[in-house]
Design a protein around this motif. Structure first.
Motif, PDB file in Angstrom:
ATOM      1  N   LYS A   1     -15.840 -10.064  26.979  1.00 51.58           N
ATOM      2  CA  LYS A   1     -15.748 -11.170  28.030  1.00 51.58           C
ATOM      3  C   LYS A   1     -14.630 -11.279  28.873  1.00 51.58           C
ATOM      4  CE  LYS A   1     -14.206 -14.858  24.915  1.00 51.58           C
ATOM      5  NZ  LYS A   1     -14.719 -16.184  24.448  1.00 51.58           N
ATOM      6  N   TRP A   2     -13.427 -10.726  28.470  1.00 51.00           N
ATOM      7  CA  TRP A   2     -12.048 -10.951  29.169  1.00 51.00           C
ATOM      8  C   TRP A   2     -11.856  -9.798  30.189  1.00 51.00           C
ATOM      9  CZ3 TRP A   2     -10.980 -15.729  28.094  1.00 51.00           C
ATOM     10  CH2 TRP A   2     -10.955 -16.331  27.015  1.00 51.00           C
ATOM     11  N   PHE A   3     -12.657  -8.918  30.298  1.00 51.59           N
ATOM     12  CA  PHE A   3     -12.567  -7.971  31.236  1.00 51.59           C
ATOM     13  C   PHE A   3     -12.923  -8.694  32.771  1.00 51.59           C
ATOM     14  CE2 PHE A   3     -14.391  -4.870  34.125  1.00 51.59           C
ATOM     15  CZ  PHE A   3     -13.644  -3.909  34.303  1.00 51.59           C
ATOM     16  N   PRO A   4     -13.793  -9.433  32.919  1.00 53.43           N
ATOM     17  CA  PRO A   4     -13.867 -10.063  34.262  1.00 53.43           C
ATOM     18  C   PRO A   4     -13.005 -11.134  34.679  1.00 53.43           C
ATOM     19  CG  PRO A   4     -16.118 -10.181  33.012  1.00 53.43           C
ATOM     20  CD  PRO A   4     -15.111  -9.717  31.921  1.00 53.43           C
ATOM     21  N   LEU A   5     -12.258 -11.646  33.582  1.00 53.46           N
ATOM     22  CA  LEU A   5     -11.011 -12.757  33.938  1.00 53.46           C
ATOM     23  C   LEU A   5     -10.112 -11.826  34.325  1.00 53.46           C
ATOM     24  CD1 LEU A   5     -10.160 -15.554  34.041  1.00 53.46           C
ATOM     25  CD2 LEU A   5      -9.775 -15.242  31.520  1.00 53.46           C
ATOM     26  N   PHE A   6      -9.602 -10.861  33.465  1.00 54.05           N
ATOM     27  CA  PHE A   6      -8.623  -9.886  33.665  1.00 54.05           C
ATOM     28  C   PHE A   6      -8.534  -9.211  34.841  1.00 54.05           C
ATOM     29  CE2 PHE A   6      -6.821  -5.667  33.377  1.00 54.05           C
ATOM     30  CZ  PHE A   6      -5.369  -5.980  33.306  1.00 54.05           C
ATOM     31  N   THR A   7      -9.640  -8.540  35.415  1.00 51.99           N
ATOM     32  CA  THR A   7      -9.714  -8.092  36.683  1.00 51.99           C
ATOM     33  C   THR A   7      -9.801  -8.800  38.010  1.00 51.99           C
ATOM     34  OG1 THR A   7     -12.211  -7.863  36.492  1.00 51.99           O
ATOM     35  CG2 THR A   7     -10.990  -5.964  35.814  1.00 51.99           C
ATOM     36  N   GLY A   8     -10.139 -10.132  37.737  1.00 48.74           N
ATOM     37  CA  GLY A   8     -10.340 -11.192  39.055  1.00 48.74           C
ATOM     38  C   GLY A   8      -8.970 -11.685  39.002  1.00 48.74           C
ATOM     39  N   LEU A   9      -8.343 -11.955  38.012  1.00 53.97           N
ATOM     40  CA  LEU A   9      -6.937 -12.695  38.227  1.00 53.97           C
ATOM     41  C   LEU A   9      -5.975 -11.515  38.788  1.00 53.97           C
ATOM     42  CD1 LEU A   9      -6.443 -14.547  34.826  1.00 53.97           C
ATOM     43  CD2 LEU A   9      -6.476 -15.269  37.204  1.00 53.97           C
ATOM     44  N   LEU A  10      -5.936 -10.351  38.262  1.00 54.51           N
ATOM     45  CA  LEU A  10      -4.995  -9.066  38.638  1.00 54.51           C
ATOM     46  C   LEU A  10      -5.266  -8.914  40.095  1.00 54.51           C
ATOM     47  CD1 LEU A  10      -2.505  -7.451  37.491  1.00 54.51           C
ATOM     48  CD2 LEU A  10      -4.181  -5.964  36.660  1.00 54.51           C
TER      49      LEU A  10
ATOM     50  N   GLY B   1     -15.004 -14.628  36.364  1.00 51.39           N
ATOM     51  CA  GLY B   1     -14.084 -13.677  37.052  1.00 51.39           C
ATOM     52  C   GLY B   1     -14.143 -13.687  38.434  1.00 51.39           C
ATOM     53  N   LEU B   2     -14.987 -14.000  39.183  1.00 52.18           N
ATOM     54  CA  LEU B   2     -15.184 -14.055  40.539  1.00 52.18           C
ATOM     55  C   LEU B   2     -14.206 -15.558  41.184  1.00 52.18           C
ATOM     56  CD1 LEU B   2     -18.680 -13.002  41.233  1.00 52.18           C
ATOM     57  CD2 LEU B   2     -16.625 -11.926  42.106  1.00 52.18           C
ATOM     58  N   THR B   3     -14.623 -16.540  40.120  1.00 47.92           N
ATOM     59  CA  THR B   3     -13.964 -17.575  40.234  1.00 47.92           C
ATOM     60  C   THR B   3     -12.491 -17.938  40.128  1.00 47.92           C
ATOM     61  OG1 THR B   3     -16.027 -19.152  39.720  1.00 47.92           O
ATOM     62  CG2 THR B   3     -14.056 -20.254  39.806  1.00 47.92           C
ATOM     63  N   ALA B   4     -12.159 -17.081  39.206  1.00 46.93           N
ATOM     64  CA  ALA B   4     -10.789 -16.891  38.916  1.00 46.93           C
ATOM     65  C   ALA B   4      -9.839 -16.204  40.099  1.00 46.93           C
ATOM     66  CB  ALA B   4     -10.347 -15.930  37.546  1.00 46.93           C
TER      67      ALA B   4
ATOM     68  N   THR C   1     -14.061  -9.800  46.494  1.00 41.84           N
ATOM     69  CA  THR C   1     -15.639 -10.269  46.034  1.00 41.84           C
ATOM     70  C   THR C   1     -16.521  -8.944  45.747  1.00 41.84           C
ATOM     71  OG1 THR C   1     -15.353 -12.455  47.026  1.00 41.84           O
ATOM     72  CG2 THR C   1     -17.428 -11.802  46.199  1.00 41.84           C
ATOM     73  N   VAL C   2     -16.337  -8.238  46.737  1.00 45.02           N
ATOM     74  CA  VAL C   2     -17.277  -7.063  46.722  1.00 45.02           C
ATOM     75  C   VAL C   2     -16.767  -6.058  45.739  1.00 45.02           C
ATOM     76  CG1 VAL C   2     -18.248  -5.014  47.767  1.00 45.02           C
ATOM     77  CG2 VAL C   2     -18.320  -7.437  48.967  1.00 45.02           C
ATOM     78  N   THR C   3     -15.511  -5.771  45.788  1.00 49.42           N
ATOM     79  CA  THR C   3     -14.719  -4.994  44.653  1.00 49.42           C
ATOM     80  C   THR C   3     -15.258  -5.552  43.325  1.00 49.42           C
ATOM     81  OG1 THR C   3     -13.048  -4.551  46.185  1.00 49.42           O
ATOM     82  CG2 THR C   3     -12.657  -3.867  43.687  1.00 49.42           C
ATOM     83  N   LEU C   4     -15.050  -6.727  42.848  1.00 48.00           N
ATOM     84  CA  LEU C   4     -15.521  -7.278  41.841  1.00 48.00           C
ATOM     85  C   LEU C   4     -16.781  -7.269  41.236  1.00 48.00           C
ATOM     86  CD1 LEU C   4     -12.971 -10.391  41.799  1.00 48.00           C
ATOM     87  CD2 LEU C   4     -12.500  -8.369  40.309  1.00 48.00           C
TER      88      LEU C   4
ATOM     89  N   ARG D   1      -4.014   0.557  42.923  1.00 48.72           N
ATOM     90  CA  ARG D   1      -3.533   0.691  41.376  1.00 48.72           C
ATOM     91  C   ARG D   1      -4.247  -0.175  40.545  1.00 48.72           C
ATOM     92  NH1 ARG D   1       3.066   0.891  42.420  1.00 48.72           N
ATOM     93  NH2 ARG D   1       3.130   2.872  43.450  1.00 48.72           N
ATOM     94  N   VAL D   2      -4.450  -1.505  40.913  1.00 47.31           N
ATOM     95  CA  VAL D   2      -5.381  -2.156  40.000  1.00 47.31           C
ATOM     96  C   VAL D   2      -6.830  -1.574  39.981  1.00 47.31           C
ATOM     97  CG1 VAL D   2      -6.510  -4.391  39.867  1.00 47.31           C
ATOM     98  CG2 VAL D   2      -4.142  -4.159  40.572  1.00 47.31           C
ATOM     99  N   ILE D   3      -7.452  -1.207  41.047  1.00 43.85           N
ATOM    100  CA  ILE D   3      -8.636  -0.613  40.832  1.00 43.85           C
ATOM    101  C   ILE D   3      -8.724   0.684  40.021  1.00 43.85           C
ATOM    102  CG2 ILE D   3     -10.476   0.609  42.338  1.00 43.85           C
ATOM    103  CD1 ILE D   3     -10.003  -1.270  44.688  1.00 43.85           C
ATOM    104  N   PHE D   4      -7.785   1.503  40.091  1.00 48.24           N
ATOM    105  CA  PHE D   4      -7.576   2.725  39.327  1.00 48.24           C
ATOM    106  C   PHE D   4      -7.213   2.094  37.848  1.00 48.24           C
ATOM    107  CE2 PHE D   4      -5.911   5.339  42.878  1.00 48.24           C
ATOM    108  CZ  PHE D   4      -7.149   5.726  43.351  1.00 48.24           C
ATOM    109  N   LEU D   5      -6.561   1.133  37.600  1.00 43.30           N
ATOM    110  CA  LEU D   5      -6.401   0.577  36.237  1.00 43.30           C
ATOM    111  C   LEU D   5      -7.904   0.251  35.578  1.00 43.30           C
ATOM    112  CD1 LEU D   5      -4.719  -0.234  34.079  1.00 43.30           C
ATOM    113  CD2 LEU D   5      -4.286  -2.399  35.162  1.00 43.30           C
ATOM    114  N   SER D   6      -8.337  -0.441  36.521  1.00 40.10           N
ATOM    115  CA  SER D   6     -10.047  -0.929  36.173  1.00 40.10           C
ATOM    116  C   SER D   6     -10.716   0.087  35.718  1.00 40.10           C
ATOM    117  CB  SER D   6     -10.421  -1.887  37.105  1.00 40.10           C
ATOM    118  OG  SER D   6      -9.610  -3.042  37.387  1.00 40.10           O
ATOM    119  N   ALA D   7     -10.848   1.175  36.478  1.00 42.56           N
ATOM    120  CA  ALA D   7     -11.514   2.379  36.241  1.00 42.56           C
ATOM    121  C   ALA D   7     -11.159   3.171  34.847  1.00 42.56           C
ATOM    122  CB  ALA D   7     -11.267   3.316  37.461  1.00 42.56           C
TER     123      ALA D   7
END
Length: 224
Positions: free
Chosen positions: A64-73, A151-154, A110-113, A15-21
């Motif tokens: 710039k917040w997209f990587p952080l948002f996807t990493g956390l979620l 984003g990866l670190t988050a 990690t690979v997904t992000l 669901r998160v992947i679809f949301l990011s898509a």
């Protein structure tokens, strides 16, 4: 066994992947409209002057917040279910070494992000080449590279926090993680990160090891 593990992670995170898509194309379209608007209203000369002399970002602030948002979620939906009712114990009882199980889970995220970030960068850089020179695109790369690393670190820090079995230690992890994550999001001029990005990469690699420690504490039944 690995195929089953990856499928389990996919069930939790789809669901998160679809949301990011959905969010990523919307972000790309918004960037195009925003750039087109700047050139239409300000003109080419004024826009280039703002970018080169005034260090105006070629991308909207929200990008710039997209990587952080996807990493956390992604980390939250991947690891909170594992800690709910201590379901992680079932995962650790699979016929695989503990480290390989945790490594598989971390590599999946990690690979997904990385795939999402690489796709974002490629599309945006190709889109902006119609408006800016290669030098400006290179400057944009250095500006956004810390955000991708952030984003990866988050993601890794959130996994570490979620897998920690003791709440007191978890609060300490949150405070420590927030301080470390801040380093990736310090407001700085273009090119300011070029001298420290290697140190941030080392920090990101070090954080990759933290979830293994929390998982070992969880498996050993640490209570304090």
């Amino acid at each position: 066994m690995y195929k089953a593990l990856f499928y389990k992670e996919w069930i939790k995170t789809k669901r998160v992947i679809f949301l990011s898509a959905i969010i990523l194309p919307a972000l790309i379209i918004y960037t195009y409209i925003n750039t087109e608007q700047m050139f239409r209203l300000g003109g080419h000369v004024q826009t280039w002057t703002n970018v080169i002399l005034k260090d105006m970002s070629v991308l909207p602030e929200i990008a710039k917040w997209f990587p952080l948002f996807t990493g956390l979620l992604l980390a939250l939906v991947q690891y909170i279910p594992e800690m709910t009712d201590k379901r992680m114990k079932l995962t650790l009882h699979l016929p695989l070494p503990e480290r390989k199980i945790v490594l598989s889970m971390l590599l999946y995220g990690t690979v997904t992000l990385l795939s999402a970030y690489l796709l974002m960068y490629l599309i945006l850089s190709m889109e902006l080449r119609f408006y800016y020179t290669t030098e400006i695109i290179r400057s944009m790369t250095w500006l956004f590279l810390p955000y991708f690393c952030g984003g990866l670190t988050a993601y890794l820090l959130t996994a570490w926090i979620c897998l920690e079995p003791v709440w007191k230690q978890r609060v300490f992890n949150i405070l420590t993680g927030a301080g470390g994550l801040y380093l990736f999001y310090i407001g700085a001029k273009s090119g300011a990160y070029t001298t420290i990005i290697s140190y941030l990469a080392v920090l990101m690699v070090a954080v990759f090891c933290f979830p293994f420690y929390s998982t070992a504490r969880f498996k050993d039944g640490v209570q304090k």
